[in-house]
Design a protein around this motif. Structure first.
Motif, PDB file in Angstrom:
ATOM      1  N   GLU A   1      -4.062   1.153 -15.756  1.00  0.00           N
ATOM      2  CA  GLU A   1      -3.175   2.287 -15.995  1.00  0.00           C
ATOM      3  C   GLU A   1      -2.368   2.098 -17.271  1.00  0.00           C
ATOM      4  OE1 GLU A   1      -0.752   2.967 -12.608  1.00  0.00           O
ATOM      5  OE2 GLU A   1      -2.391   3.679 -11.342  1.00  0.00           O
TER       6      GLU A   1
ATOM      7  N   THR B   1      -5.718  -7.790  -2.046  1.00  0.00           N
ATOM      8  CA  THR B   1      -5.030  -6.529  -2.329  1.00  0.00           C
ATOM      9  C   THR B   1      -4.093  -6.668  -3.512  1.00  0.00           C
ATOM     10  OG1 THR B   1      -5.134  -5.967   0.024  1.00  0.00           O
ATOM     11  CG2 THR B   1      -3.597  -4.722  -1.328  1.00  0.00           C
TER      12      THR B   1
ATOM     13  N   ARG C   1       6.609   0.188  -9.342  1.00  0.00           N
ATOM     14  CA  ARG C   1       5.532  -0.721  -8.969  1.00  0.00           C
ATOM     15  C   ARG C   1       5.306  -1.759 -10.073  1.00  0.00           C
ATOM     16  NH1 ARG C   1       1.246  -0.350  -5.302  1.00  0.00           N
ATOM     17  NH2 ARG C   1       1.976   1.724  -4.698  1.00  0.00           N
TER      18      ARG C   1
ATOM     19  N   ILE D   1       0.811  -1.219   0.000  1.00  0.00           N
ATOM     20  CA  ILE D   1       0.000   0.000   0.000  1.00  0.00           C
ATOM     21  C   ILE D   1       0.842   1.265   0.000  1.00  0.00           C
ATOM     22  CG2 ILE D   1      -1.875  -1.182   1.187  1.00  0.00           C
ATOM     23  CD1 ILE D   1      -1.037   0.193   3.756  1.00  0.00           C
ATOM     24  N   VAL D   2       2.170   1.135   0.092  1.00  0.00           N
ATOM     25  CA  VAL D   2       3.024   2.324   0.040  1.00  0.00           C
ATOM     26  C   VAL D   2       2.952   2.917  -1.364  1.00  0.00           C
ATOM     27  CG1 VAL D   2       5.421   3.099   0.048  1.00  0.00           C
ATOM     28  CG2 VAL D   2       4.591   1.677   1.889  1.00  0.00           C
ATOM     29  N   PRO D   3       2.710   4.224  -1.496  1.00  0.00           N
ATOM     30  CA  PRO D   3       2.646   4.836  -2.831  1.00  0.00           C
ATOM     31  C   PRO D   3       4.033   4.889  -3.484  1.00  0.00           C
ATOM     32  CG  PRO D   3       2.445   6.519  -1.123  1.00  0.00           C
ATOM     33  CD  PRO D   3       2.415   5.189  -0.425  1.00  0.00           C
ATOM     34  N   LEU D   4       4.222   4.086  -4.520  1.00  0.00           N
ATOM     35  CA  LEU D   4       5.481   4.032  -5.256  1.00  0.00           C
ATOM     36  C   LEU D   4       5.272   4.556  -6.664  1.00  0.00           C
ATOM     37  CD1 LEU D   4       6.732   0.472  -4.208  1.00  0.00           C
ATOM     38  CD2 LEU D   4       7.534   2.661  -3.321  1.00  0.00           C
ATOM     39  N   PRO D   5       6.340   4.992  -7.335  1.00  0.00           N
ATOM     40  CA  PRO D   5       6.211   5.389  -8.748  1.00  0.00           C
ATOM     41  C   PRO D   5       5.694   4.246  -9.602  1.00  0.00           C
ATOM     42  CG  PRO D   5       8.301   6.136  -7.844  1.00  0.00           C
ATOM     43  CD  PRO D   5       7.687   5.257  -6.806  1.00  0.00           C
ATOM     44  N   PHE D   6       5.021   4.618 -10.682  1.00  0.00           N
ATOM     45  CA  PHE D   6       4.376   3.606 -11.527  1.00  0.00           C
ATOM     46  C   PHE D   6       5.389   2.621 -12.102  1.00  0.00           C
ATOM     47  CE2 PHE D   6       3.031   2.250 -15.772  1.00  0.00           C
ATOM     48  CZ  PHE D   6       1.868   1.586 -15.442  1.00  0.00           C
TER      49      PHE D   6
ATOM     50  N   ILE E   1      -4.448  -4.495  -6.965  1.00  0.00           N
ATOM     51  CA  ILE E   1      -3.361  -3.641  -7.448  1.00  0.00           C
ATOM     52  C   ILE E   1      -2.933  -4.056  -8.848  1.00  0.00           C
ATOM     53  CG2 ILE E   1      -0.956  -2.973  -7.054  1.00  0.00           C
ATOM     54  CD1 ILE E   1      -1.469  -3.135  -4.088  1.00  0.00           C
TER      55      ILE E   1
END
Length: 208
Positions: free
Chosen positions: A133, A122, A31, A23-28, A126
């Motif tokens: 995306e 999860t 990720r 759940i840590v926001p990482l660059p696309f 994701i």
């Protein structure tokens, strides 16, 4: 705490750390590379298979701990019915201790199993978001998208889906070609009938 319950506790802590990592926001890009590695690594696949077996044993421990809690509750109810106050106090402390340990083991195994389900869900969500995306960036004309890595991520978790779509597209193309040929044949027949009708209509006028 016994050895196997200590291992269950370590697994619970590992699941919590992994959940925080997901759940840590990482660059696309980072990720995408991370999830592509998880989806394709044979080592991760073997680890997931081993974890499934481990969770089966944890489920057995959870059922056993629930059974122990139930039996302790029955013993506690029976001890409350005894007449002697001295025996009641001594046995009550022992039963309360066993009740505490049984409930601790039940909660430990239960939360470990529950968190494993959350992690699985999860990860799937994701992965779906990353595929969406990728499609959005492809529609917007982002030059960074595409390539083998993007295709592998899009195919992760959807084995055979692209093959089915290609097969359906080929069938549609064949149907379209068949319709074109039929249309051309009908057009030729129509032109031939038109020429014959024109010729037959012009013949009586010449005789007159």
């Amino acid at each position: 705490m016994t050895l196997y319950y200590s291992l269950v506790f370590l697994l619970l802590v590992s699941e919590m750390a992994l959940f925080m990592l997901l759940i840590v926001p990482l660059p696309f890009t980072i990720r995408r590379k991370m999830f592509t590695f998880i989806s394709e690594s044979p080592l991760v696949a073997k680890l997931q298979y081993g974890m499934k077996i481990t969770f089966i044993f944890i489920l057995i421990l959870f059922i056993d701990s629930v059974n122990r809690v139930y039996r302790v509750q029955l013993e506690l109810a029976e001890s409350n019915k005894q007449q002697s106050a001295a025996v009641l106090g001594h046995e009550r402390m022992e039963v309360q201790a066993r009740k505490f340990y049984s409930q601790r083991n039940m909660y430990l195994c239960g939360f470990t199993l529950f968190l494993s389900l959350i992690l699985n869900r999860t990860y799937t969500m994701i992965l779906d978001v990353l595929r969406l995306e990728e499609k959005v960036k492809a529609y917007e004309g982002d030059p960074k998208t595409g390539g083998k890595q993007s295709e592998k991520l899009a195919n992760a978790g959807n084995a055979g889906e692209i093959g089915k779509l290609k097969k359906q597209l080929a069938e549609k193309d064949r149907d379209l070609e068949t319709l074109k040929k039929q249309s051309e044949g009908l057009s030729r027949e129509y032109n031939n009938l038109g020429d014959k009708f024109t010729a037959s209509d012009a013949t009586p006028k010449k005789d007159r």
